[in-house]
Design a protein around this motif. Sequence first.
Motif, mmCIF file in Angstrom:
data_model
loop_
_atom_site.group_PDB
_atom_site.id
_atom_site.type_symbol
_atom_site.label_atom_id
_atom_site.label_comp_id
_atom_site.label_asym_id
_atom_site.label_seq_id
_atom_site.Cartn_x
_atom_site.Cartn_y
_atom_site.Cartn_z
ATOM 1 N N GLY A 52 0.789 -1.225 0.000
ATOM 2 C CA GLY A 52 0.000 0.000 0.000
ATOM 3 C C GLY A 52 0.820 1.273 0.000
ATOM 4 O O GLY A 52 0.297 2.356 -0.288
ATOM 5 N N ASP A 53 2.109 1.150 0.328
ATOM 6 C CA ASP A 53 2.981 2.333 0.366
ATOM 7 C C ASP A 53 3.772 2.536 -0.920
ATOM 8 O O ASP A 53 4.482 3.541 -1.065
ATOM 9 C CB ASP A 53 3.971 2.228 1.538
ATOM 10 N N ILE A 54 3.677 1.590 -1.852
ATOM 11 C CA ILE A 54 4.440 1.712 -3.096
ATOM 12 C C ILE A 54 4.100 3.015 -3.816
ATOM 13 O O ILE A 54 4.974 3.702 -4.353
ATOM 14 C CB ILE A 54 4.180 0.513 -4.028
ATOM 15 N N ALA A 55 2.827 3.375 -3.796
ATOM 16 C CA ALA A 55 2.390 4.590 -4.492
ATOM 17 C C ALA A 55 2.982 5.851 -3.880
ATOM 18 O O ALA A 55 2.982 6.916 -4.518
ATOM 19 C CB ALA A 55 0.871 4.685 -4.491
ATOM 20 N N LEU A 56 3.488 5.755 -2.645
ATOM 21 C CA LEU A 56 4.048 6.919 -1.961
ATOM 22 C C LEU A 56 5.544 7.088 -2.210
ATOM 23 O O LEU A 56 6.130 8.085 -1.802
ATOM 24 C CB LEU A 56 3.800 6.800 -0.448
ATOM 25 N N PRO A 77 9.132 7.824 -4.098
ATOM 26 C CA PRO A 77 9.534 8.789 -5.133
ATOM 27 C C PRO A 77 9.371 8.186 -6.520
ATOM 28 O O PRO A 77 9.529 6.976 -6.706
ATOM 29 C CB PRO A 77 11.007 9.050 -4.808
ATOM 30 N N THR A 78 9.078 9.023 -7.482
ATOM 31 C CA THR A 78 8.838 8.556 -8.846
ATOM 32 C C THR A 78 10.017 7.747 -9.381
ATOM 33 O O THR A 78 9.827 6.749 -10.083
ATOM 34 C CB THR A 78 8.565 9.749 -9.776
ATOM 35 N N GLU A 79 11.240 8.170 -9.057
ATOM 36 C CA GLU A 79 12.412 7.471 -9.566
ATOM 37 C C GLU A 79 12.369 5.994 -9.209
ATOM 38 O O GLU A 79 12.714 5.138 -10.021
ATOM 39 C CB GLU A 79 13.692 8.098 -9.005
ATOM 40 N N ALA A 80 11.970 5.684 -7.976
ATOM 41 C CA ALA A 80 11.897 4.289 -7.554
ATOM 42 C C ALA A 80 10.634 3.619 -8.078
ATOM 43 O O ALA A 80 10.681 2.522 -8.650
ATOM 44 C CB ALA A 80 11.942 4.206 -6.028
ATOM 45 N N ARG A 81 9.506 4.267 -7.906
ATOM 46 C CA ARG A 81 8.210 3.666 -8.227
ATOM 47 C C ARG A 81 8.073 3.330 -9.702
ATOM 48 O O ARG A 81 7.500 2.299 -10.064
ATOM 49 C CB ARG A 81 7.104 4.614 -7.772
ATOM 50 N N VAL A 82 8.608 4.195 -10.556
ATOM 51 C CA VAL A 82 8.432 4.031 -11.999
ATOM 52 C C VAL A 82 9.598 3.287 -12.637
ATOM 53 O O VAL A 82 9.405 2.502 -13.567
ATOM 54 C CB VAL A 82 8.241 5.405 -12.672
ATOM 55 N N HIS A 83 10.795 3.501 -12.135
ATOM 56 C CA HIS A 83 11.983 3.057 -12.861
ATOM 57 C C HIS A 83 12.735 1.881 -12.228
ATOM 58 O O HIS A 83 13.732 1.441 -12.787
ATOM 59 C CB HIS A 83 12.938 4.230 -13.046
ATOM 60 N N GLU A 84 12.282 1.384 -11.092
ATOM 61 C CA GLU A 84 12.909 0.206 -10.495
ATOM 62 C C GLU A 84 11.910 -0.948 -10.488
ATOM 63 O O GLU A 84 10.692 -0.740 -10.371
ATOM 64 C CB GLU A 84 13.382 0.494 -9.070
ATOM 65 N N ALA A 85 12.437 -2.164 -10.606
ATOM 66 C CA ALA A 85 11.572 -3.341 -10.668
ATOM 67 C C ALA A 85 10.718 -3.448 -9.404
ATOM 68 O O ALA A 85 11.219 -3.343 -8.289
ATOM 69 C CB ALA A 85 12.419 -4.598 -10.835
ATOM 70 N N ARG A 86 9.439 -3.673 -9.581
ATOM 71 C CA ARG A 86 8.523 -3.759 -8.434
ATOM 72 C C ARG A 86 8.922 -4.882 -7.484
ATOM 73 O O ARG A 86 8.775 -4.770 -6.268
ATOM 74 C CB ARG A 86 7.104 -3.978 -8.956
ATOM 75 N N VAL A 87 9.440 -5.966 -8.030
ATOM 76 C CA VAL A 87 9.806 -7.110 -7.209
ATOM 77 C C VAL A 87 10.910 -6.757 -6.216
ATOM 78 O O VAL A 87 11.051 -7.418 -5.184
ATOM 79 C CB VAL A 87 10.235 -8.298 -8.109
ATOM 80 N N ALA A 88 11.673 -5.706 -6.498
ATOM 81 C CA ALA A 88 12.743 -5.288 -5.597
ATOM 82 C C ALA A 88 12.255 -4.362 -4.495
ATOM 83 O O ALA A 88 13.014 -4.052 -3.573
ATOM 84 C CB ALA A 88 13.848 -4.586 -6.380
ATOM 85 N N LEU A 89 10.995 -3.951 -4.565
ATOM 86 C CA LEU A 89 10.451 -2.974 -3.620
ATOM 87 C C LEU A 89 9.326 -3.529 -2.757
ATOM 88 O O LEU A 89 9.258 -3.255 -1.556
ATOM 89 C CB LEU A 89 9.921 -1.752 -4.384
ATOM 90 N N ASP A 90 8.451 -4.304 -3.369
ATOM 91 C CA ASP A 90 7.186 -4.697 -2.747
ATOM 92 C C ASP A 90 7.378 -5.863 -1.784
ATOM 93 O O ASP A 90 7.693 -6.983 -2.185
ATOM 94 C CB ASP A 90 6.184 -5.071 -3.843
ATOM 95 N N GLY A 91 7.149 -5.584 -0.494
ATOM 96 C CA GLY A 91 7.299 -6.613 0.530
ATOM 97 C C GLY A 91 5.988 -7.225 0.984
ATOM 98 O O GLY A 91 5.943 -7.890 2.029
ATOM 99 N N GLY A 92 4.907 -7.010 0.234
ATOM 100 C CA GLY A 92 3.618 -7.581 0.621
ATOM 101 C C GLY A 92 2.838 -6.661 1.538
ATOM 102 O O GLY A 92 3.232 -5.521 1.791
ATOM 103 N N ALA A 93 1.730 -7.151 2.048
ATOM 104 C CA ALA A 93 0.785 -6.310 2.785
ATOM 105 C C ALA A 93 1.436 -5.537 3.925
ATOM 106 O O ALA A 93 1.166 -4.350 4.121
ATOM 107 C CB ALA A 93 -0.368 -7.163 3.307
ATOM 108 N N ASP A 94 2.281 -6.196 4.711
ATOM 109 C CA ASP A 94 2.939 -5.506 5.829
ATOM 110 C C ASP A 94 4.422 -5.273 5.587
ATOM 111 O O ASP A 94 5.144 -4.828 6.476
ATOM 112 C CB ASP A 94 2.732 -6.266 7.138
ATOM 113 N N GLY A 95 4.878 -5.595 4.391
ATOM 114 C CA GLY A 95 6.275 -5.391 4.042
ATOM 115 C C GLY A 95 7.204 -6.501 4.483
ATOM 116 O O GLY A 95 8.415 -6.422 4.250
ATOM 117 N N LEU A 96 6.678 -7.559 5.079
ATOM 118 C CA LEU A 96 7.531 -8.595 5.669
ATOM 119 C C LEU A 96 7.372 -9.970 5.016
ATOM 120 O O LEU A 96 7.922 -10.955 5.511
ATOM 121 C CB LEU A 96 7.253 -8.714 7.172
#
Length: 256
Positions: free
Chosen positions: A170-174, A176-195
């Motif tokens: 739920g925090d992915i949308a928050l 910075p654009t550089e990360a959200r748009v230009h980095e692979a989602r799999v490297a950022l998204d930790g699931g519902a609670d991030g864990l």
Amino acid sequence: MSLLPSIVTQLRAAGCVFAEDEADLIVATATTPEQLAAMVEQRVAGFPLEHVLGWADFHGLRISLDPGVFVPRRRTEFLVDCAAERTAPGALVIDLCCGSGALGAALAASVDGGVELHAADVDPAAVACARRNLPAGAHAYEGDLFDPLPTRLRGQVAVLLANVPYVPTGDIALLPTEARVHEARVALDGGADGLDVLRRVAFAAPEWLAPDGALLFETSERQVPNAVATVRAAGLGVEIRRDEELEATVIVATAT
């Protein structure tokens, strides 16, 4: 006539806070006028500076980066420092969720005599970068967490680095654009609670760690209580390390 003032003006208009420094780096990296123009255009369009340059400065190393690959953060240098404190020359090290291989490369460079290094990531673009960045003799595998690693490493690992994604979905949308748009989602998204990824790593870690081995990972300060509970539930001891200057939090989870 120097193009530098014009480039600085373009970068500043695009919102680059350190426009002068970035312009210097772009000019120094470009090898032709055409490449220079393309790099400035990319940066103005919002591409991360490291993707524009093709490299990132991390822990004193120049880490090669391709578009879309996770950019190693300066705060994560603290994770390398924590790992280096407990890594003996020749130690068996695994770098999971290795991305560009920045952590494994930096740790190997920090240990006199080097280490036996194995790295893995699910993103093929990241693995391609890791294979360029890791020192000679290291191995980079494509696959999900421990799956691609040689089974002979089970029970032998002295240091398990895991720079797991820990941003709640739920925090992915928050971000910075550089990360959200230009980095692979799999490297950022930790699931519902991030864990979610941490849980998988922590519960598998005991069968891979040597008797005195340790799992080290970065997390956010607000996630510390749940991250600690996770590693304890996996049967691991816990030490919390913080660096206030870098605003970095690292958990060292030891085999018991």
